[in-house]
Write a protein that holds these residues in place. Structure first.
Motif, PDB file in Angstrom:
ATOM      1  N   SER A 101       0.850  -1.195   0.000  1.00  0.00           N
ATOM      2  CA  SER A 101       0.000   0.000   0.000  1.00  0.00           C
ATOM      3  C   SER A 101       0.883   1.242   0.000  1.00  0.00           C
ATOM      4  O   SER A 101       2.110   1.153   0.200  1.00  0.00           O
ATOM      5  N   ASN A 106       5.507   4.403   2.104  1.00  0.00           N
ATOM      6  CA  ASN A 106       6.015   5.595   2.791  1.00  0.00           C
ATOM      7  C   ASN A 106       6.698   5.240   4.108  1.00  0.00           C
ATOM      8  O   ASN A 106       7.710   5.828   4.474  1.00  0.00           O
ATOM      9  N   PHE A 133      -0.553  14.582   2.550  1.00  0.00           N
ATOM     10  CA  PHE A 133      -1.166  13.325   3.000  1.00  0.00           C
ATOM     11  C   PHE A 133      -0.230  12.179   2.649  1.00  0.00           C
ATOM     12  O   PHE A 133       0.120  11.982   1.491  1.00  0.00           O
ATOM     13  N   HIS A 134       0.174  11.426   3.676  1.00  0.00           N
ATOM     14  CA  HIS A 134       1.131  10.337   3.431  1.00  0.00           C
ATOM     15  C   HIS A 134       0.636   8.973   3.914  1.00  0.00           C
ATOM     16  O   HIS A 134       1.378   7.998   3.808  1.00  0.00           O
ATOM     17  N   GLY A 135      -0.574   8.893   4.477  1.00  0.00           N
ATOM     18  CA  GLY A 135      -1.089   7.578   4.852  1.00  0.00           C
ATOM     19  C   GLY A 135      -1.706   7.576   6.231  1.00  0.00           C
ATOM     20  O   GLY A 135      -1.740   8.587   6.922  1.00  0.00           O
ATOM     21  N   GLU A 186       4.775  15.373  -1.736  1.00  0.00           N
ATOM     22  CA  GLU A 186       4.036  14.941  -2.924  1.00  0.00           C
ATOM     23  C   GLU A 186       4.220  16.017  -4.003  1.00  0.00           C
ATOM     24  O   GLU A 186       3.942  17.183  -3.717  1.00  0.00           O
ATOM     25  N   ASP A 219       6.732  11.449  -2.512  1.00  0.00           N
ATOM     26  CA  ASP A 219       5.586  10.555  -2.375  1.00  0.00           C
ATOM     27  C   ASP A 219       4.804  10.603  -3.680  1.00  0.00           C
ATOM     28  O   ASP A 219       4.076  11.564  -3.941  1.00  0.00           O
ATOM     29  N   VAL A 221       2.682   8.163  -4.542  1.00  0.00           N
ATOM     30  CA  VAL A 221       1.665   7.117  -4.380  1.00  0.00           C
ATOM     31  C   VAL A 221       0.490   7.389  -5.319  1.00  0.00           C
ATOM     32  O   VAL A 221       0.002   6.482  -6.006  1.00  0.00           O
ATOM     33  N   GLN A 222       0.080   8.639  -5.399  1.00  0.00           N
ATOM     34  CA  GLN A 222      -1.063   8.981  -6.249  1.00  0.00           C
ATOM     35  C   GLN A 222      -0.625   9.506  -7.623  1.00  0.00           C
ATOM     36  O   GLN A 222      -1.256   9.241  -8.637  1.00  0.00           O
ATOM     37  N   LYS A 248      -0.996   2.693  -5.358  1.00  0.00           N
ATOM     38  CA  LYS A 248      -2.224   2.919  -6.132  1.00  0.00           C
ATOM     39  C   LYS A 248      -2.236   2.274  -7.517  1.00  0.00           C
ATOM     40  O   LYS A 248      -2.503   1.095  -7.638  1.00  0.00           O
TER      41      LYS A 248
HETATM   42  C1  LIG Z   1       0.109  10.823  -1.686  1.00  0.00           C
HETATM   43  C2  LIG Z   1      -0.416   9.651  -0.916  1.00  0.00           C
HETATM   44  N1  LIG Z   1       0.399   8.995  -0.085  1.00  0.00           N
HETATM   45  C3  LIG Z   1      -0.021   7.927   0.620  1.00  0.00           C
HETATM   46  C4  LIG Z   1      -1.322   7.476   0.528  1.00  0.00           C
HETATM   47  C5  LIG Z   1      -1.765   6.279   1.299  1.00  0.00           C
HETATM   48  O1  LIG Z   1      -1.940   5.216   0.433  1.00  0.00           O
HETATM   49  P1  LIG Z   1      -2.731   3.887   0.924  1.00  0.00           P
HETATM   50  O2  LIG Z   1      -4.154   4.277   1.129  1.00  0.00           O
HETATM   51  O3  LIG Z   1      -2.538   2.914  -0.201  1.00  0.00           O
HETATM   52  O4  LIG Z   1      -2.065   3.444   2.186  1.00  0.00           O
HETATM   53  C6  LIG Z   1      -2.205   8.149  -0.334  1.00  0.00           C
HETATM   54  C7  LIG Z   1      -3.604   7.709  -0.431  1.00  0.00           C
HETATM   55  O5  LIG Z   1      -4.467   8.428  -0.837  1.00  0.00           O
HETATM   56  C8  LIG Z   1      -1.739   9.254  -1.077  1.00  0.00           C
HETATM   57  O6  LIG Z   1      -2.548   9.919  -1.910  1.00  0.00           O
END
Ligand SMILES: Cc1ncc(COP(=O)(O)O)c(C=O)c1O
Length: 383
Positions: A101, A106, A133-135, A186, A219, A221-222, A248
């Motif tokens: 995830s 992170n 937002f990091h989780g 991010e 980050d 992730v998105q 993601k």
């Molecule tokens: C930039 C960012 N980092 C981390 C996360 C957390 O990811 P997860 O929900 O897969 O743990 C998100 C989720 O929206 C995100 O947008």
């Protein structure tokens, strides 16, 4: 009992769900339990890179499912190593740690920064941004620079400091402190309202990291995996980060996180420093290989053209104030509340998301022009 009643009875009520139960999908079209069709402009929050049940992805995943499913990380597996090779070759990074995830990707980055900092002058503070937002784990919540997420769950691990995005003086002052080892941000703040960081701010962060011997950690992730019209968003600005996290859309609908490690940190993690039972599982890795193979310049060009078509279509809408973001990660500031617009779109057969006070669009990267146009028409009617 209906699906919704069962959910209410048995599932912890942490989500504000839309009043619809989705039962099947095909590309950018999803269908509810009554057979009603919706155009999907959310991709399961940037996860379904090629939409629902994409035939190429489904074939790759089922082939692996019929070959070898789970093994644990006590053994070598071919899909995981192939995926790591592809990620490194396309980014110039040197090593990858796989998890399940975004939060875990992170968490790994935070641990890398802590261990690297310990070995480089005993520094442990990680600078992140306000509105980030990091989780949802305790450490990634601590990294998240929004008080609203911190309520109820303290005490948090110490060693995080927050800077206002875009404020170059604040950034320079924070990164000059002798106890800082890394900055983590991010490129586009997703949950924070689809707010891109200016290239000059990112470039300054990179320069300051070089000057003060810090790690530049992003980050993605998105924003990663083609979402913004490049493989990773940092590639728009020619940055060279030390650590990149993603999840993601990486495996196109299966849970997979990746922490990419550049040359300076490639040997930080040693045996026993970190681990994950499922991380980089052959099935998720096979899905990700199939996704990565299709993330190419032709697709990125199409994403940018289609993104521009959305922006152009919204230009003459009196109820649209501003569109932010890049590629297929767009935030729309509206006169009317974003939540109401999302509900009205749903009623008209279009799934959109919100982020803070904006309507957020994260369509599948291969949505057809026809479905995109249909979606834009519904959005314009309801915005
Ligand atoms: C930039 C960012 N980092 C981390 C996360 C957390 O990811 P997860 O929900 O897969 O743990 C998100 C989720 O929206 C995100 O947008």
């Amino acid at each position: 009992m209906s699906i919704q009643q069962l959910d209410q009875q048995y599932i912890a009520p942490t989500y504000g769900r839309f009043p619809v139960a989705l039962v099947k999908g095909q590309g950018a079209q999803l269908f509810d339990e009554n057979g009603r069709r919706y155009i999907d402009m959310g991709s399961g929050i940037a996860v379904n890179t090629f939409g629902a049940c994409d035939p190429v992805w489904t074939e790759a995943v089922t082939r692996q499912l019929h070959t070898l499913g789970h093994t644990s990380n006590l053994y070598y597996t071919q899909p995981q190593t192939r995926l790591a090779e592809m990620l490194c070759q396309r980014t110039g990074m040197e090593k990858v740690f796989f998890s399940n995830s975004g939060a875990e990707a992170n968490e790994c980055a935070l641990k890398v920064a802590r261990k690297w900092g310990e070995e480089h002058g005993g520094r442990h503070v990680i600078v992140t941004l306000k509105n980030s937002f990091h989780g949802r784990t305790i450490a990634t919540l601590a990294a998240t620079g929004q008080d609203v997420f911190h309520k109820h769950f303290g005490p948090f691990p110490e060693g995080f400091r927050y800077v206002t995005p875009g404020n170059q003086e604040e950034l320079a002052e924070a990164l000059a402190q002798p106890d800082v080892c890394a900055v983590f941000m991010e490129p586009i703040q997703g949950e924070g309202g689809v707010e891109p960081l200016e290239a000059s701010f990112l470039k300054l962060a990179e320069k300051l990291c070089q000057e003060h011997q810090l790690l530049l950690m992003l980050d993605e992730v998105q924003t990663g995996n083609g979402r913004t019209g490049k493989l990773f968003a940092y590639m728009h600005d020619g940055l060279q980060p030390d650590v990149v996290t993603t999840a993601k859309g990486l495996a196109g609908g299966l849970p997979l996180g990746a922490t990419l490690l550049g040359a300076r940190v490639a040997s930080v993690l040693g045996k026993g420093d970190h681990g994950s039972t499922f991380g980089g599982n052959p099935i998720c890795a096979a899905g990700a290989c199939s996704v990565l193979e299709r993330l190419n310049e032709d697709l990125f060009r199409e994403v940018c053209e289609k993104s521009q078509a959305i922006v152009d279509a919204l230009k003459d809408c009196p109820n649209v104030k501003r569109v932010s973001g890049r590629g297929f990660m767009l935030g729309i500031s509206t006169v009317h509340p974003a939540g109401d617009i999302a509900q009205r779109c749903l009623a008209d057969g279009l799934l959109v998301l919100t982020a803070k006070d904006k309507v957020r669009l994260l369509p599948p990267l291969n949505i057809s022009w026809e479905l995109l146009q249909e979606g834009i028409d519904i959005l314009k009617k309801n915005v």
